[in-house]
Design an enzyme around this catalytic site. Structure first.
Site: not given
Length: 1010
Positions: A347, A693, A697
Site C-alpha cells: 500500500d 494499514d 486493506d
C-alpha cells in the site's frame, strides 16, 4: 439502493418516498426497517471452543500419533502391564499434542477479532430529520430514506447520498476506505462514470469516513451489511485462511509417513510369519501378537513424536527475534511464509509514505533587479512534528528563516489563514492533526520558520515541551492578531481569505490554488529587502512556469499565499475585496516517501522479491512517488508497468496475465481490486505478501499468503493480518524476510535431523527382526531416545545463525520438498531408508553392532558364537553351555541405546548447516545446541547410574570399555556426513546417478490450491 450515485437527487428522494424538508414518518421508518434491516454489521456465528480444540487434531500426523499412543496402551493392558511403564509412552505423546493444540486455539481465537473490530468504525449517533423535526438518534436506528445532517468532525453513520449543501464545499477523509492521501471533495451532481469505483462516487458519503470540512444534508441509501464497510466485512468472511507452504509440506510428509509406517508394520509382521510357531512364544497366536508388538514398536520409532511441538517452538523462537526487529508476528505458521515470498503488494499511503502531508518546496520572488527573479527553498522533515530546516538553492541551511521577509509573511499567512489544529498526543508519542492535511502542513511550516527578533529562537524553541512546541509559533501569531471576518473556500473561487486587525491596522491573508491567487495579484513582495513592486506580465509568466514545474514534473500539491492591507476599521469581507492582492509566495507539498524505503525495496529486489505499489491515488501522483523513491530507476518509463484498476479490468485474460508479470504500480483501486490482485498473483503460483494499514486493506491482508499491517494502522487491518510492523517501517519487512528465511532453513534442518535420527531407530528393530536376534531396544527405551533426541537438540537447531547470503538467494519454491532426493540419499547412508532394510545404514548398523558386540566380543559378556545369538529363541529347548537368562541381561540393550543416543548427538552437529562443513561453521556458533547436547548426555547418564531410573528404563551402568566402544561406533557419522556435504557443495548431489524415484519415496510436488 445500489446505483444512488448515478441518480439525481430527486430520483433518489422519489425512490424512498421522502420529503427532504420533513424526513420520514414513523410508519415509513417501521416499514423501511422491515424491508432493509438495521444499521448494524450482523454478528457471525462463532466457532465453539470445543470445535476449535477438535480442529487442532484434524491433522494426519497428529492422528498417527494418537493411534500409536492408543495401540501402545492397549497392548500394555493386554499383556497385563501396570504402573508407570504402561502409561508413560501414551501419556507423553498426548501431553505434547495437548500443548500444540493450545497454541492453535489461541491463534484462531485472536483471528476472529477482525470482524468485531470492524464495528468500531461505525458511528455512534446521527442527527436525523423525522416528522419534520431534527433529533439525535443512535446510528443503529437509521433506515434507508432517513435524512441526515453531517458537519465537520462527524463520522458518517451509513452510506449517504448528498441532497443539499450548507457550505461552499464538503470534504471527507475516506483514507480508511480508499487509501487516498488527501481528503475528497463531495458534490451533489450524479456520477456518469461507468463501472464507477469508490473514488468516482463523489456524491456518496461512505459509512465510517469522517467529514473534515463543511456541512451538508444527505439521504441514507445503505445500512449495515449493504454499506461499503459491510462489503469489506463480506469480503473478509468469504476469504479463508491460506495454508502456509510449510504446513502443506508437513501435511504431505504426514501422508508419506503414514504409508511408510503401514508398510513397515506389515513387512515386519509378514517377514516373521515363520517364527510365529517358535516354542519361546508358546503358540502361533502368541507369536503373532509378539511380532505385532515389534511392528508397533517400529512404527512408534518411525514417528517423530516431538515434531508438531518442536515446529511450534522453533517458530515461536523466530517470532521473538523478529519482535526485536519491530515485526510482531500474530500467526506462527506465517513466519516461514516470508522465506518464499515472491511478490510484496505494498500500500502506498502510510506504508511507503508517512501519510503526513508536508511542505517540501517554497517559491518566492527574490529580487526584480536580478536575472533569476525567483528564489526557491527546500524544507526538510516528513511528519507533523515541528522538526526540520529550510535550505536555500545552494543547499545551505538558513539559521534564522524568519529574518527573510517573504518567509516571515508566509509563516504568518500559514498560521492565520488556517482552520486546522496541530497537537501532541502524549499517549501515542506522536503529533496529531485535526482538520485538513494541507492546512496542518502549513501549520508545521510556520513552526519550522520560527519567530523573528530572537537570535536564540531555534535553540529556545527546542527547550519547550512537546505539548508546548506543537503550535508555539502558530499561537504566537494568533495572539498578535484578532480575527475579524472570513471568506470560506469555494469551488468557483478556489481560495479562502481571513481579515485580521492588529495595532490600528487591518490586513487580509489569502491562500488558495496558485492560478486563482496569481490572477488576483497586482504586486509582489521581494525577499531581499521586503519591498513591494508591481507584478509584471513577465513575472507572472515566470511564476506560472514554476507552478507548472512543481505541480507537473514534481507532482506537488501547490498553494499560493497573498496579503492585502485593508482600510482601518473594516469589519467584513466581500468577494470584491479579493483583488489587488500582494503575492508573497507559493508552497509545494506532498505526502513524502519514507527515507528508508528505497534501500528496503532494492534489498527486496536483490532477494528476488518483486514489489508492486498499490494505491487509491491517481496514476500520475503514484508514478511521481515511485520516481522519488528511486527504487524503480531500472524502468525507463512506467508504460506497461503501471495500470489503473479500470485499465487492468479492460484487458483480456491473456493480457492481464502478461500485465501481472510486469506490473510495478496499480492505481485507483478499491478494496475488491486489492483482493482480486492477490488472487490473480496466487493463480500464477506467486507467494504474495500484502502490506496495508486501513480498513480497506483488511480483505486483501486476509487473503494474502502473509498479510502485513502497519503498527499505526486500524485495528481491523491488524486483526486481519499475520504480522504487524510496530514502527510502520517498510524496511522492517526486509529484516523480517531475512529472519523468515533463516527460520525456514532452521526448521528444515531440525525436521531432517528428526527424520534421520528416527530412521536409525527403525533399523535397530527391523534388522533385529530380520536377523532373528533378540530385540535390541525395549519400547520404553525407544521412547526415551525419542524424547531426549527429538526434543532438546532439535529445538536448539532453531537457534542456528543466519547465513550471510540469505538475502542474496532467490525465494525458495513453494513446492520444494522439506526432504529432497539427494538429502534422502544422505539419510540412506546416515540413517537408512524405509525401503532398503537389507542395505543397512550407518546408524542402524552401529546400534545393532553395539548389541552384537556385547554378546560376542565384550570381556564382560558371554562371548557367544554368532550362531547362538541367532537361535536364542530355542535356547530353552536344547542344551547349551550358557544359561538362557543371558538373553535377559540389560547390558546389550543399554549399549545399543547409548550408541543410538550418542550417534544422534553427533548427527545434531551435522545439522548446524545443510551443506557447510563443521570447519566453517563450528559447534560453538550455536551454544544452545552445544548446551542441549551436554544436557541430553547428562540426562542419559542419569538414567544409567541412578538405580530407580535404570530399573524403569531397563538399563544398567556401563564400564569405561563399553563407553569406548560406544564412541568408536558413533564418531564416524561426522566423517560420513562431511564427505556427503562436500559432494553437495560441489553439486555432485544434483548429478548423482543413483536416483530414487521421487514419486515413490517423497511427497509429490503440489501445485497451489486455486
Amino acid at each position: 439502493m445500489e446505483d444512488a450515485y448515478a441518480r439525481s437527487v430527486s430520483e433518489v428522494l422519489d425512490f424512498f418516498e421522502v420529503d427532504p424538508s420533513k424526513g420520514l414518518s414513523d410508519s415509513q421508518v417501521a416499514r423501511h426497517a422491515r424491508l432493509f434491516g438495521k444499521n448494524v454489521l450482523p454478528e457471525e456465528k462463532r466457532t465453539s471452543f470445543w470445535k476449535l480444540v477438535l480442529k487442532q487434531f484434524d491433522d494426519l500426523l497428529v492422528k498417527i500419533l494418537i493411534a500409536a499412543a492408543l495401540v501402545s496402551f492397549v497392548l500394555a493392558v493386554v499383556n497385563g502391564e501396570t504402573g508407570l511403564t504402561a502409561f508413560l509412552e501414551p501419556s507423553v505423546i498426548l501431553m505434547i499434542l495437548a500443548a500444540n493444540a493450545a497454541v492453535g486455539v489461541i491463534t484462531e481465537t485472536n483471528a476472529e477479532k477482525a470482524l468485531e473490530e470492524l464495528r468500531a468504525y461505525q458511528a455512534d449517533v446521527a442527527t436525523v430529520l423525522r416528522n419534520g423535526c431534527f433529533s439525535i438518534l443512535p446510528a443503529t436506528e437509521l433506515v434507508p430514506g432517513d435524512i441526515v445532517e453531517v458537519s465537520v468532525g462527524c463520522k458518517v453513520p451509513a452510506d449517504l447520498r448528498m441532497v443539499e449543501m450548507f457550505s461552499d464545499q464538503l470534504r471527507v477523509d475516506q483514507a480508511i476506505l480508499t487509501g487516498e492521501s488527501c481528503s475528497v471533495e463531495k458534490e451533489l451532481a450524479c456520477t456518469l462514470t461507468t463501472k464507477a469505483v469508490y473514488q468516482d462516487k463523489t456524491n456518496i458519503l461512505f459509512s465510517g469516513t469522517v467529514v473534515v470540512s463543511g456541512r451538508a444534508r444527505a439521504i441514507v441509501v445503505g445500512v449495515g451489511a449493504n454499506t461499503a464497510m459491510g462489503s469489506i466485512r463480506d469480503s473478509m468472511l468469504q476469504t479463508g485462511d491460506e495454508v502456509t507452504p510449510l504446513k502443506k509440506k508437513l501435511d504431505e510428509f504426514g501422508t508419506f509417513l503414514a504409508k511408510v509406517i503401514a508398510g513397515i508394520c506389515v513387512l515386519v509382521w509378514v517377514v516373521n510369519i515363520g517364527h510365529f510357531r517358535d516354542p519361546a512364544h508358546g503358540g502361533f497366536l502368541q507369536g503373532a501378537i509378539h511380532y505385532f508388538k515389534i511392528a508397533v514398536a517400529l512404527a512408534v520409532a518411525a514417528i517423530p513424536e516431538g515434531l508438531p511441538a518442536v515446529v511450534t517452538t522453533c517458530l515461536a523462537l523466530g517470532t521473538k527475534r523478529m519482535a526485536r526487529l519491530n515485526a510482531i508476528v500474530r500467526s506462527l505458521p506465517s513466519v516461514e511464509t516470508l522465506g518464499c515470498t515472491t511478490v510484496i503488494c505494498s500500500d502506498k499511503t502510510g506504508t511507503l509514505t508517512t501519510n503526513m502531508m508536508s511542505v517540501s518546496k517554497i517559491c518566492v520572488a527574490h529580487s526584480v533587479h536580478q536575472s533569476a527573479m525567483l528564489a526557491e527553498y527546500s524544507v526538510s522533515g516528513t511528519t507533523y512534528a515541528p522538526e526540520g530546516f529550510i535550505f536555500d538553492n545552494g543547499g545551505m541551511k538558513l539559521e534564522f528563516p524568519a529574518q527573510h521577509p517573504c518567509l516571515l509573511q508566509i509563516a504568518m499567512c500559514s498560521a492565520l489563514c488556517n482552520e486546522s489544529v496541530l497537537q501532541y498526543n502524549p499517549d501515542k508519542g506522536d503529533y496529531e492533526k485535526i482538520g485538513e492535511s494541507t492546512e496542518v502542513a502549513l501549520r508545521v511550516l510556520a513552526e519550522k520558520v520560527g519567530l523573528p527578533g530572537f537570535d536564540s529562537m531555534p535553540s529556545a524553541l527546542n527547550m519547550l515541551s512537546k505539548h508546548e512546541r506543537a503550535s508555539y509559533c502558530n499561537h504566537y501569531w494568533e495572539n498578535q492578531f484578532k480575527k475579524v471576518s472570513i471568506l470560506e473556500f469555494s469551488r468557483d473561487r478556489k481560495m479562502m481569505s481571513v481579515l485580521y486587525s492588529r495595532k490600528n491596522m487591518e490586513v487580509m491573508f489569502s491562500k488558495g490554488a496558485p492560478e486563482s491567487i496569481i490572477s488576483r495579484c497586482t504586486s509582489i513582495l521581494c525577499n531581499d529587502d521586503g519591498s513591494t513592486v508591481p507584478l509584471t506580465t513577465n513575472m507572472q509568466a515566470e511564476l506560472e512556469a514554476r507552478l507548472h514545474s512543481l505541480a507537473g514534473k514534481e507532482t506537488l500539491r501547490c498553494l499560493a499565499l497573498a496579503l492585502k492591507w485593508m482600510p482601518l476599521g473594516q469589519q467584513t469581507l466581500s468577494l470584491d475585496d479579493e483583488k489587488d492582492l500582494t503575492f508573497i509566495g507559493m508552497v509545494g507539498m506532498l505526502d513524502p516517501p519514507r527515507e528508508e524505503v528505497k534501500n528496503a525495496m532494492l534489498s527486496c529486489m536483490s532477494a528476488g522479491i518483486r514489489v508492486i505499489v498499490v494505491t487509491g491515488d491517481n496514476k500520475s501522483t503514484a508514478e511521481s512517488l515511485c520516481r522519488k523513491i528511486g527504487a524503480f530507476d531500472h524502468l525507463v518509463d512506467f508504460s506497461g508497468h503501471s495500470y489503473t484498476a479500470s485499465e487492468f479490468e479492460q484487458l483480456s485474460a491473456l493480457q492481464q496475465t502478461l500485465a501481472l508479470q510486469r506490473m510495478a504500480l496499480f492505481t485507483r483501486v478499491e478494496p475488491s481490486h486489492k483482493r482480486m490482485l492477490v488472487e490473480a498473483l496466487q493463480h500464477q503460483n506467486e507467494v504474495v505478501a500484502m502490506t496495508g494499514d486501513g480498513v480497506n486493506d483488511a480483505p486483501a491482508l486476509k487473503k494474502a499468503d502473509i498479510g502485513i499491517a502497519m503498527g499505526s494502522g486500524t485495528a481491523v487491518a491488524k486483526s486481519a493480518s499475520d504480522m504487524v510492523l510496530a514502527d510502520d517501517n517498510f524496511a522492517s519487512i526486509v529484516a523480517a524476510v531475512a529472519e523468515g528465511r533463516a527460520i525456514y532453513n532452521n526448521t528444515k534442518q531440525f525436521i531432517r535431523y528428526m527424520i534421520s535420527s528416527n530412521i536409525g531407530e527403525v533399523v535397530c528393530i527391523f534388522v533385529a527382526a530380520v536377523l532373528g536376534i533378540p530385540d535390541t531396544l525395549a519400547p520404553v527405551q525407544l521412547l526415551w531416545v525419542n524424547l531426549v533426541t527429538d526434543g532438546l537438540p532439535a529445538t536448539a537447531i532453531g537457534f542456528n545463525k543466519q547465513d550471510s547470503d540469505v538475502m542474496r538467494a532467490k525465494p525458495r519454491k513453494v513446492g520444494e520438498a522439506v526432504v529432497t532426493g539427494w538429502l534422502f540419499f544422505r539419510y540412506l547412508v546416515i540413517g537408512d531408508a524405509y525401503f532398503y532394510p537389507c542395505a543397512a545404514a550407518y546408524v542402524g548398523l552401529a546400534t545393532v553392532a553395539g548389541f552384537i558386540w556385547w554378546f560376542v566380543y565384550a570381556d564382560s559378556g558371554p562371548k557367544l558364537p554368532y550362531s547362538e545369538l541367532m537361535t536364542f529363541d530355542t535356547c530353552s529347548t536344547r542344551e547349551t553351555m550358557y544359561p538362557c537368562s543371558v538373553f535377559e541381561d540389560r547390558h546389550p540393550s543399554t549399549v545399543s541405546m547409548t550408541v543410538l543416543v550418542v550417534v544422534e548427538m553427533f548427527n545434531a552437529l551435522n545439522n548446524l548447516s545443510e551443506n557447510q562443513s563443521l570447519l566453517v561453521i563450528p559447534p560453538w556458533s550455536n551454544l544452545w545446541l552445544v548446551g542441549s547436547i551436554i544436557l541430553t548426555m547428562l540426562l542419559h547418564i542419569l538414567i544409567l547410574y541412578v538405580h530407580p531410573l535404570s530399573v524403569l528404563f531397563s538399563v544398567t551402568p556401563l564400564s569405561w570399555a563399553e563407553w569406548t566402544v560406544v564412541l568408536y561406533l558413533s564418531f564416524p557419522v561426522l566423517i560420513i556426513d562431511e564427505v556427503l556435504k562436500f559432494f553437495s557443495r560441489n553439486s555432485c548431489g544434483m548429478r548423482f546417478k543413483f536416483r530414487l524415484r521421487r514419486a515413490e519415496l517423497l511427497p509429490k510436488r503440489e501445485m497451489r490450491d486455486k
